[in-house]
Design a protein around this motif. Structure first.
Motif, PDB file in Angstrom:
ATOM      1  N   LYS A  59      -5.877  -3.187  -7.609  1.00 21.38           N
ATOM      2  CA  LYS A  59      -6.208  -2.705  -6.266  1.00 21.38           C
ATOM      3  C   LYS A  59      -7.408  -3.495  -5.767  1.00 21.38           C
ATOM      4  CE  LYS A  59      -7.726   1.623  -4.082  1.00 21.38           C
ATOM      5  NZ  LYS A  59      -7.900   3.062  -4.345  1.00 21.38           N
ATOM      6  N   HIS A  88      -2.540  -2.836  -2.988  1.00 21.35           N
ATOM      7  CA  HIS A  88      -2.175  -2.732  -4.399  1.00 21.35           C
ATOM      8  C   HIS A  88      -1.357  -3.967  -4.734  1.00 21.35           C
ATOM      9  CE1 HIS A  88      -3.357   1.497  -4.902  1.00 21.35           C
ATOM     10  NE2 HIS A  88      -2.968   1.634  -3.643  1.00 21.35           N
ATOM     11  N   ASP A 120      -2.308   6.517   1.327  1.00 22.47           N
ATOM     12  CA  ASP A 120      -3.619   5.862   1.222  1.00 22.47           C
ATOM     13  C   ASP A 120      -4.451   5.958   2.496  1.00 22.47           C
ATOM     14  OD1 ASP A 120      -3.100   5.071  -1.367  1.00 22.47           O
ATOM     15  OD2 ASP A 120      -2.663   2.984  -0.860  1.00 22.47           O
ATOM     16  N   PHE A 147       0.858  -1.181   0.000  1.00 24.36           N
ATOM     17  CA  PHE A 147       0.000   0.000   0.000  1.00 24.36           C
ATOM     18  C   PHE A 147       0.891   1.225   0.000  1.00 24.36           C
ATOM     19  CE2 PHE A 147      -0.044  -1.607   4.437  1.00 24.36           C
ATOM     20  CZ  PHE A 147       0.556  -0.551   5.098  1.00 24.36           C
ATOM     21  N   HIS A 155      -7.048  -1.348   1.831  1.00 21.19           N
ATOM     22  CA  HIS A 155      -6.923  -2.008   0.534  1.00 21.19           C
ATOM     23  C   HIS A 155      -5.464  -2.356   0.296  1.00 21.19           C
ATOM     24  CE1 HIS A 155      -6.158   2.259  -0.318  1.00 21.19           C
ATOM     25  NE2 HIS A 155      -5.343   1.824  -1.268  1.00 21.19           N
TER      26      HIS A 155
END
Length: 77
Positions: A35, A26, A18, A14, A24
């Motif tokens: 993503k 990546h 963010d 990440f 989430h």
């Protein structure tokens, strides 16, 4: 850009910027980036990955979801 895991040719990470989004991860591989939202395991961005690659990365995310969420919470507090 903390790297959480490198597995099967995928790098899961990440970005430090963010913090203002829900948790989430990546995924980078083959010059592509996807993503995935961690709470509902929904793909936010496919990034041009093939369906077999998507299935494999989702399997890895499911296996390591708790670890990724813990890392997110530790980093962003």
């Amino acid at each position: 850009m903390p790297t959480l895991l490198v597995k099967a040719g995928f790098r899961f990470h990440f970005f430090s910027a963010d913090w203002n989004e829900p948790p989430h991860v990546h995924i980078d591989a083959k010059g592509l980036r996807a993503k995935v939202w961690l709470h509902d395991l929904r793909i936010a961005k496919r990034g041009g990955f093939s369906e077999p690659d998507i299935r494999r990365m989702m399997q890895i995310i499911e296996e390591h979801r708790e670890q990724f969420l813990e890392a997110w919470n530790d980093f962003f507090g």
